[in-house]
Design a protein around this motif. Structure first.
Motif, PDB file in Angstrom:
ATOM      1  N   GLN A  37     -92.875  62.647  27.466  1.00 41.08           N
ATOM      2  CA  GLN A  37     -91.545  63.207  27.711  1.00 41.08           C
ATOM      3  C   GLN A  37     -90.539  62.708  26.680  1.00 41.08           C
ATOM      4  O   GLN A  37     -89.661  63.473  26.233  1.00 41.08           O
ATOM      5  N   GLU A  38     -90.671  61.454  26.275  1.00 41.45           N
ATOM      6  CA  GLU A  38     -89.761  60.910  25.263  1.00 41.45           C
ATOM      7  C   GLU A  38     -89.923  61.648  23.932  1.00 41.45           C
ATOM      8  O   GLU A  38     -88.924  62.035  23.297  1.00 41.45           O
ATOM      9  N   ILE A  39     -91.172  61.840  23.498  1.00 38.27           N
ATOM     10  CA  ILE A  39     -91.429  62.544  22.231  1.00 38.27           C
ATOM     11  C   ILE A  39     -90.850  63.963  22.287  1.00 38.27           C
ATOM     12  O   ILE A  39     -90.132  64.393  21.376  1.00 38.27           O
ATOM     13  N   ILE A  40     -91.155  64.683  23.367  1.00 38.54           N
ATOM     14  CA  ILE A  40     -90.713  66.076  23.472  1.00 38.54           C
ATOM     15  C   ILE A  40     -89.190  66.169  23.553  1.00 38.54           C
ATOM     16  O   ILE A  40     -88.576  67.100  23.023  1.00 38.54           O
ATOM     17  N   SER A  41     -88.563  65.176  24.183  1.00 37.07           N
ATOM     18  CA  SER A  41     -87.098  65.202  24.328  1.00 37.07           C
ATOM     19  C   SER A  41     -86.389  65.070  22.987  1.00 37.07           C
ATOM     20  O   SER A  41     -85.226  65.455  22.850  1.00 37.07           O
ATOM     21  N   LEU A  42     -87.092  64.535  21.977  1.00 33.13           N
ATOM     22  CA  LEU A  42     -86.481  64.290  20.672  1.00 33.13           C
ATOM     23  C   LEU A  42     -86.555  65.498  19.727  1.00 33.13           C
ATOM     24  O   LEU A  42     -85.979  65.472  18.642  1.00 33.13           O
TER      25      LEU A  42
ATOM     26  N   PHE B  16     -93.925  67.171  14.055  1.00 30.87           N
ATOM     27  CA  PHE B  16     -93.215  66.075  14.701  1.00 30.87           C
ATOM     28  C   PHE B  16     -93.987  65.528  15.909  1.00 30.87           C
ATOM     29  O   PHE B  16     -94.223  64.328  16.017  1.00 30.87           O
ATOM     30  N   ILE B  17     -94.396  66.421  16.803  1.00 31.35           N
ATOM     31  CA  ILE B  17     -95.125  65.960  18.000  1.00 31.35           C
ATOM     32  C   ILE B  17     -96.424  65.268  17.585  1.00 31.35           C
ATOM     33  O   ILE B  17     -96.744  64.173  18.067  1.00 31.35           O
ATOM     34  N   GLY B  18     -97.185  65.904  16.686  1.00 28.13           N
ATOM     35  CA  GLY B  18     -98.459  65.317  16.254  1.00 28.13           C
ATOM     36  C   GLY B  18     -98.267  63.955  15.603  1.00 28.13           C
ATOM     37  O   GLY B  18     -99.028  63.019  15.872  1.00 28.13           O
ATOM     38  N   GLY B  19     -97.251  63.849  14.754  1.00 28.36           N
ATOM     39  CA  GLY B  19     -97.005  62.582  14.069  1.00 28.36           C
ATOM     40  C   GLY B  19     -96.645  61.460  15.024  1.00 28.36           C
ATOM     41  O   GLY B  19     -97.157  60.334  14.904  1.00 28.36           O
ATOM     42  N   GLU B  20     -95.781  61.753  15.987  1.00 24.85           N
ATOM     43  CA  GLU B  20     -95.366  60.698  16.918  1.00 24.85           C
ATOM     44  C   GLU B  20     -96.460  60.363  17.935  1.00 24.85           C
ATOM     45  O   GLU B  20     -96.559  59.219  18.391  1.00 24.85           O
ATOM     46  N   ILE B  21     -97.317  61.319  18.267  1.00 32.18           N
ATOM     47  CA  ILE B  21     -98.482  61.004  19.104  1.00 32.18           C
ATOM     48  C   ILE B  21     -99.424  60.080  18.331  1.00 32.18           C
ATOM     49  O   ILE B  21     -99.912  59.085  18.867  1.00 32.18           O
ATOM     50  N   ALA B  22     -99.669  60.414  17.062  1.00 33.81           N
ATOM     51  CA  ALA B  22    -100.551  59.577  16.240  1.00 33.81           C
ATOM     52  C   ALA B  22    -100.012  58.145  16.157  1.00 33.81           C
ATOM     53  O   ALA B  22    -100.768  57.176  16.290  1.00 33.81           O
ATOM     54  N   ARG B  23     -98.720  58.020  15.962  1.00 29.41           N
ATOM     55  CA  ARG B  23     -98.108  56.687  15.873  1.00 29.41           C
ATOM     56  C   ARG B  23     -98.250  55.935  17.205  1.00 29.41           C
ATOM     57  O   ARG B  23     -98.544  54.743  17.242  1.00 29.41           O
TER      58      ARG B  23
ATOM     59  N   ILE C  79     -95.000  69.606  27.384  1.00 30.71           N
ATOM     60  CA  ILE C  79     -95.362  68.475  28.249  1.00 30.71           C
ATOM     61  C   ILE C  79     -96.555  68.851  29.124  1.00 30.71           C
ATOM     62  O   ILE C  79     -97.535  68.100  29.236  1.00 30.71           O
ATOM     63  N   THR C  80     -96.488  70.028  29.730  1.00 35.01           N
ATOM     64  CA  THR C  80     -97.583  70.492  30.594  1.00 35.01           C
ATOM     65  C   THR C  80     -98.885  70.602  29.803  1.00 35.01           C
ATOM     66  O   THR C  80     -99.960  70.200  30.282  1.00 35.01           O
ATOM     67  N   TYR C  81     -98.790  71.131  28.597  1.00 32.90           N
ATOM     68  CA  TYR C  81     -99.979  71.300  27.759  1.00 32.90           C
ATOM     69  C   TYR C  81    -100.630  69.952  27.450  1.00 32.90           C
ATOM     70  O   TYR C  81    -101.848  69.782  27.601  1.00 32.90           O
ATOM     71  N   LEU C  82     -99.825  68.984  27.030  1.00 33.19           N
ATOM     72  CA  LEU C  82    -100.369  67.664  26.675  1.00 33.19           C
ATOM     73  C   LEU C  82    -100.959  66.967  27.897  1.00 33.19           C
ATOM     74  O   LEU C  82    -102.030  66.350  27.815  1.00 33.19           O
ATOM     75  N   GLN C  83    -100.282  67.082  29.023  1.00 32.93           N
ATOM     76  CA  GLN C  83    -100.814  66.465  30.248  1.00 32.93           C
ATOM     77  C   GLN C  83    -102.140  67.119  30.650  1.00 32.93           C
ATOM     78  O   GLN C  83    -103.077  66.428  31.088  1.00 32.93           O
TER      79      GLN C  83
ATOM     80  N   SER D 128     -86.429  79.578  27.281  1.00 31.57           N
ATOM     81  CA  SER D 128     -85.308  78.748  26.843  1.00 31.57           C
ATOM     82  C   SER D 128     -85.859  77.457  26.245  1.00 31.57           C
ATOM     83  O   SER D 128     -87.025  77.090  26.471  1.00 31.57           O
ATOM     84  N   PRO D 129     -85.029  76.708  25.499  1.00 30.78           N
ATOM     85  CA  PRO D 129     -85.487  75.416  24.967  1.00 30.78           C
ATOM     86  C   PRO D 129     -86.030  74.480  26.048  1.00 30.78           C
ATOM     87  O   PRO D 129     -87.053  73.819  25.829  1.00 30.78           O
ATOM     88  N   ASP D 130     -85.387  74.433  27.203  1.00 32.03           N
ATOM     89  CA  ASP D 130     -85.867  73.550  28.275  1.00 32.03           C
ATOM     90  C   ASP D 130     -87.237  73.991  28.789  1.00 32.03           C
ATOM     91  O   ASP D 130     -88.103  73.159  29.085  1.00 32.03           O
ATOM     92  N   GLU D 131     -87.434  75.294  28.884  1.00 29.94           N
ATOM     93  CA  GLU D 131     -88.737  75.808  29.339  1.00 29.94           C
ATOM     94  C   GLU D 131     -89.817  75.517  28.307  1.00 29.94           C
ATOM     95  O   GLU D 131     -90.971  75.214  28.658  1.00 29.94           O
ATOM     96  N   ILE D 132     -89.460  75.592  27.028  1.00 27.71           N
ATOM     97  CA  ILE D 132     -90.438  75.303  25.971  1.00 27.71           C
ATOM     98  C   ILE D 132     -90.800  73.823  25.977  1.00 27.71           C
ATOM     99  O   ILE D 132     -91.974  73.455  25.841  1.00 27.71           O
ATOM    100  N   ARG D 133     -89.807  72.959  26.145  1.00 23.93           N
ATOM    101  CA  ARG D 133     -90.107  71.516  26.255  1.00 23.93           C
ATOM    102  C   ARG D 133     -91.078  71.263  27.413  1.00 23.93           C
ATOM    103  O   ARG D 133     -92.050  70.518  27.268  1.00 23.93           O
ATOM    104  N   ALA D 134     -90.796  71.880  28.553  1.00 21.42           N
ATOM    105  CA  ALA D 134     -91.664  71.702  29.731  1.00 21.42           C
ATOM    106  C   ALA D 134     -93.082  72.186  29.447  1.00 21.42           C
ATOM    107  O   ALA D 134     -94.061  71.585  29.914  1.00 21.42           O
ATOM    108  N   ALA D 135     -93.205  73.261  28.665  1.00 22.32           N
ATOM    109  CA  ALA D 135     -94.533  73.801  28.345  1.00 22.32           C
ATOM    110  C   ALA D 135     -95.324  72.826  27.475  1.00 22.32           C
ATOM    111  O   ALA D 135     -96.526  72.612  27.711  1.00 22.32           O
TER     112      ALA D 135
END
Length: 259
Positions: free
Chosen positions: A210-215, A54-61, A238-242, A229-236
């Protein structure tokens, strides 16, 4: 910037397995009458492969590449009860709930580096994206690219973000480049890496990440074996991509040196 809209559909018919895929995806029909390639949450790499896909596909788009529409597909428990093949029966049983579908590109052919055409900018974007998301599975052996309507389409990003299979050490990956880019199927075609890097950093803003990860569906992020937790994983994520975007010049140089 366009807001991402991911549709939810119901699986209404299991048509056939795609046995060339290691995780046994399948062609299915949804309640919108379209065909999809369904990626199962109950497959080998589980929900984490769906997240990577999902993340890879939406980044590609986001960076202007062709990607089949991604949809969230709900699978109920009726399909496993009528499936005679035991392997598929188990897969369907363990995949009840929300899965990921890619719009099926009828009559598409696998990209062949010796026979298919691809322009340098498209190749450069795909190659740099794969460096950013640490995609280990876009090689000559398995290109995970399709040619449809004379255009190259990006599919199968599920082997990306491999750090998420061990959250204990994920921060070690924040400063690493991606040496495996030397095996990338598009390395010889990617001759506009610096220009592609500018486009990627312009399009892939903090807000878009952040929009992609939130979805990402909440229950895909819930695993008893994960320490976060899910919130901590989302933050990770985001941090990784940044972190990867901040070192994109190093990724460009690494790819140029490899070529």
């Amino acid at each position: 910037m366009n807001k991402i809209d991911i549709r939810h559909v119901e699986v209404v018919q299991y048509i056939s397995p795609l046995r060339e895929g290691g995780s046994l995806p399948a062609i299915v029909k949804a309640d919108d009458d379209f065909l999809y390639v369904l990626k199962f949450r109950g497959a080998g790499q589980g929900k984490k492969a769906l997240i990577a896909e999902f993340i890879g596909g939406e980044i590609a788009r986001t960076i202007g590449l062709h990607v089949p529409e991604l949809v969230f597909m709900n699978l109920d428990d009726s399909f496993s009860k009528t499936e005679p093949d035991e392997e598929i029966q188990d897969l369907l049983k363990f995949s009840v709930g929300l899965n990921l579908g890619l719009h099926y590109l009828s009559s598409a052919i696998t990209f062949d580096p010796l026979a298919s055409d691809i322009d340098s900018m498209t190749a450069s974007k795909i190659l740099l994206m794969d460096s950013i998301i640490s995609n280990i599975d876009r090689t000559a052996k398995n290109t995970n690219l399709l040619v449809w309507n004379k255009e190259v389409w990006v599919i199968d990003n599920g082997a990306s973000f491999y750090f998420h299979h061990n959250w204990q050490t994920w921060e070690n990956h924040l400063t690493r480049t991606f040496p495996l880019i030397k095996d990338h199927v598009l390395l010889e075609f990617a001759k506009n890496l610096k220009e592609a890097a500018i486009i990627i950093t312009d399009k892939l803003t903090d807000q878009k990440i952040q929009e992609i990860i939130s979805l990402i569906p909440e229950d895909w992020l819930e695993n008893e074996s994960d320490p976060f937790s899910p919130d901590e994983i989302r933050a990770a994520y985001i941090t990784y991509l940044q972190a990867k975007l901040s070192m994109i010049d190093k990724l460009v140089k690494e790819a140029e040196d490899a070529r």
